[in-house]
Design a protein around this motif. Structure first.
Motif, short mmCIF file in Angstrom:
data_model
loop_
_atom_site.label_atom_id
_atom_site.label_comp_id
_atom_site.label_asym_id
_atom_site.label_seq_id
_atom_site.Cartn_x
_atom_site.Cartn_y
_atom_site.Cartn_z
N LYS A 64 0.86 -1.18 0.00
CA LYS A 64 0.00 0.00 0.00
C LYS A 64 0.90 1.23 0.00
CE LYS A 64 -3.93 -1.89 2.58
NZ LYS A 64 -4.65 -1.85 3.86
N PRO A 65 0.42 2.34 -0.56
CA PRO A 65 1.22 3.57 -0.52
C PRO A 65 1.63 3.91 0.91
CG PRO A 65 -0.66 3.84 -1.98
CD PRO A 65 -0.85 2.52 -1.27
N GLY A 66 2.89 4.23 1.10
CA GLY A 66 3.42 4.55 2.42
C GLY A 66 3.89 3.35 3.21
N GLN A 67 3.65 2.13 2.72
CA GLN A 67 4.03 0.91 3.43
C GLN A 67 5.22 0.19 2.77
OE1 GLN A 67 2.52 -0.09 6.40
NE2 GLN A 67 1.68 1.97 6.19
N GLU A 68 5.80 0.80 1.74
CA GLU A 68 6.87 0.15 0.98
C GLU A 68 8.06 -0.26 1.86
OE1 GLU A 68 4.65 3.09 -1.63
OE2 GLU A 68 5.60 3.21 0.34
N GLU A 69 8.49 0.63 2.73
CA GLU A 69 9.64 0.34 3.58
C GLU A 69 9.35 -0.81 4.55
OE1 GLU A 69 12.65 2.54 6.74
OE2 GLU A 69 11.42 3.78 5.41
N LEU A 70 8.16 -0.81 5.15
CA LEU A 70 7.77 -1.89 6.06
C LEU A 70 7.76 -3.23 5.32
CD1 LEU A 70 6.62 -3.06 8.72
CD2 LEU A 70 4.35 -2.52 7.81
N VAL A 71 7.19 -3.26 4.14
CA VAL A 71 7.12 -4.51 3.38
C VAL A 71 8.53 -5.00 3.05
CG1 VAL A 71 6.36 -5.58 1.22
CG2 VAL A 71 4.82 -4.03 2.46
N GLU A 72 9.37 -4.12 2.56
CA GLU A 72 10.74 -4.53 2.21
C GLU A 72 11.50 -5.03 3.44
OE1 GLU A 72 14.84 -2.87 0.16
OE2 GLU A 72 12.99 -1.75 -0.15
N LYS A 73 11.43 -4.30 4.54
CA LYS A 73 12.15 -4.71 5.75
C LYS A 73 11.63 -6.05 6.28
CE LYS A 73 13.84 -0.30 7.40
NZ LYS A 73 13.86 0.68 8.48
N THR A 74 10.32 -6.24 6.24
CA THR A 74 9.73 -7.50 6.72
C THR A 74 10.19 -8.67 5.87
OG1 THR A 74 7.81 -6.32 7.59
CG2 THR A 74 7.56 -8.70 7.21
N LEU A 75 10.14 -8.50 4.56
CA LEU A 75 10.53 -9.59 3.66
C LEU A 75 12.03 -9.89 3.77
CD1 LEU A 75 8.37 -8.67 0.55
CD2 LEU A 75 7.96 -10.51 2.20
N THR A 76 12.87 -8.86 3.82
CA THR A 76 14.31 -9.12 3.91
C THR A 76 14.68 -9.73 5.25
OG1 THR A 76 14.73 -6.81 4.56
CG2 THR A 76 14.98 -7.35 2.22
N ALA A 77 13.98 -9.34 6.32
CA ALA A 77 14.26 -9.92 7.64
C ALA A 77 13.93 -11.40 7.68
CB ALA A 77 13.46 -9.17 8.71
N ALA A 78 12.96 -11.84 6.89
CA ALA A 78 12.56 -13.25 6.89
C ALA A 78 13.49 -14.14 6.08
CB ALA A 78 11.13 -13.39 6.35
N LEU A 79 14.29 -13.54 5.20
CA LEU A 79 15.12 -14.35 4.29
C LEU A 79 16.03 -15.36 4.98
CD1 LEU A 79 15.98 -11.70 1.55
CD2 LEU A 79 14.43 -13.65 1.36
N PRO A 80 16.80 -14.98 6.00
CA PRO A 80 17.68 -15.99 6.62
C PRO A 80 16.93 -17.20 7.18
CG PRO A 80 18.35 -13.79 7.28
CD PRO A 80 17.03 -13.65 6.56
N ALA A 81 15.79 -16.96 7.82
CA ALA A 81 15.01 -18.07 8.38
C ALA A 81 14.48 -18.96 7.26
CB ALA A 81 13.87 -17.54 9.23
N VAL A 82 13.97 -18.36 6.20
CA VAL A 82 13.43 -19.16 5.09
C VAL A 82 14.55 -19.92 4.40
CG1 VAL A 82 12.22 -19.09 2.89
CG2 VAL A 82 11.44 -17.65 4.78
N HIS A 83 15.70 -19.28 4.19
CA HIS A 83 16.83 -19.97 3.55
C HIS A 83 17.26 -21.20 4.35
CE1 HIS A 83 18.09 -16.07 1.28
NE2 HIS A 83 17.12 -16.72 0.66
N ALA A 84 17.05 -21.17 5.66
CA ALA A 84 17.43 -22.30 6.52
C ALA A 84 16.38 -23.40 6.55
CB ALA A 84 17.70 -21.80 7.95
N GLU A 85 15.19 -23.16 5.98
CA GLU A 85 14.15 -24.17 5.99
C GLU A 85 14.53 -25.36 5.13
OE1 GLU A 85 10.42 -21.05 6.56
OE2 GLU A 85 10.47 -22.33 4.78
N SER A 86 14.14 -26.53 5.56
CA SER A 86 14.41 -27.75 4.81
C SER A 86 13.74 -27.67 3.44
CB SER A 86 13.87 -28.95 5.58
OG SER A 86 14.07 -30.13 4.85
N GLY A 87 14.51 -27.95 2.40
CA GLY A 87 13.96 -27.98 1.04
C GLY A 87 13.97 -26.66 0.31
N CYS A 88 14.44 -25.59 0.94
CA CYS A 88 14.52 -24.29 0.26
C CYS A 88 15.73 -24.30 -0.67
CB CYS A 88 14.65 -23.14 1.26
SG CYS A 88 14.80 -21.52 0.46
#
Length: 157
Positions: A64-88
């Protein structure tokens, strides 16, 4: 027409998550979609059956307009955990060129079971909760089938 396509995509996502053994309605509700918004009449996404083949998908999320930074930070913060998931095998965040709020995740999972575990996992629950009010709508998910040709490594995701 665009709303009809998005609604059909939502129904397809819900069915896919249910096929994977997850609670599709619960996950979709984190993105502001209620079970009342879903019906079984149409669906654009294929039913993907579990198996040993890798699963490739592209998920597009629009902030949503004005939420771009929150979305980017949330998604990038999740990357290490997802990369560690089995089968990723791949979980790569991109931004649509020329935009600030359109994010594209290119994913490759070892199997449908691995994708199912990811969809129900802690990282996705956290992302869903954090972005429930920050996205313009539910993620648009497109599943891809490779068309084998040429060099196997260079010719497929």
């Amino acid at each position: 027409m665009q709303m009809e396509i998005r609604a059909a995509a939502i129904r397809g996502i819900d069915r896919l998550i249910d096929d994977l053994g997850g609670d599709g309605a619960a996950l979709l509700s984190e993105f502001g979609v209620s079970p009342a918004d879903l019906d079984s009449e149409h669906g654009l996404l294929p039913t993907v059956t579990a198996g040993p083949e890798p699963v490739v998908l592209v998920a597009t999320m629009v902030a949503k307009p004005g939420q771009e930074e929150l979305v980017e930070k949330t998604l990038t913060a999740a990357l290490p955990a997802v990369h560690a998931e089995s089968g990723c095998l791949r979980y790569a965040l991109h931004r649509k060129a020329g935009t600030t709020g359109e994010f594209v995740m290119i994913e490759k999972w070892a199997s449908q079971d691995a994708l199912g575990a990811h969809m129900k996992g802690a990282a996705m629950r956290e992302v869903g909760a954090a972005l429930a009010q920050a996205l313009a709508g539910p993620p648009d998910m497109v599943f891809l089938d490779a068309v084998p040709a040429g060099d196997p490594d260079a010719g497929a995701v």
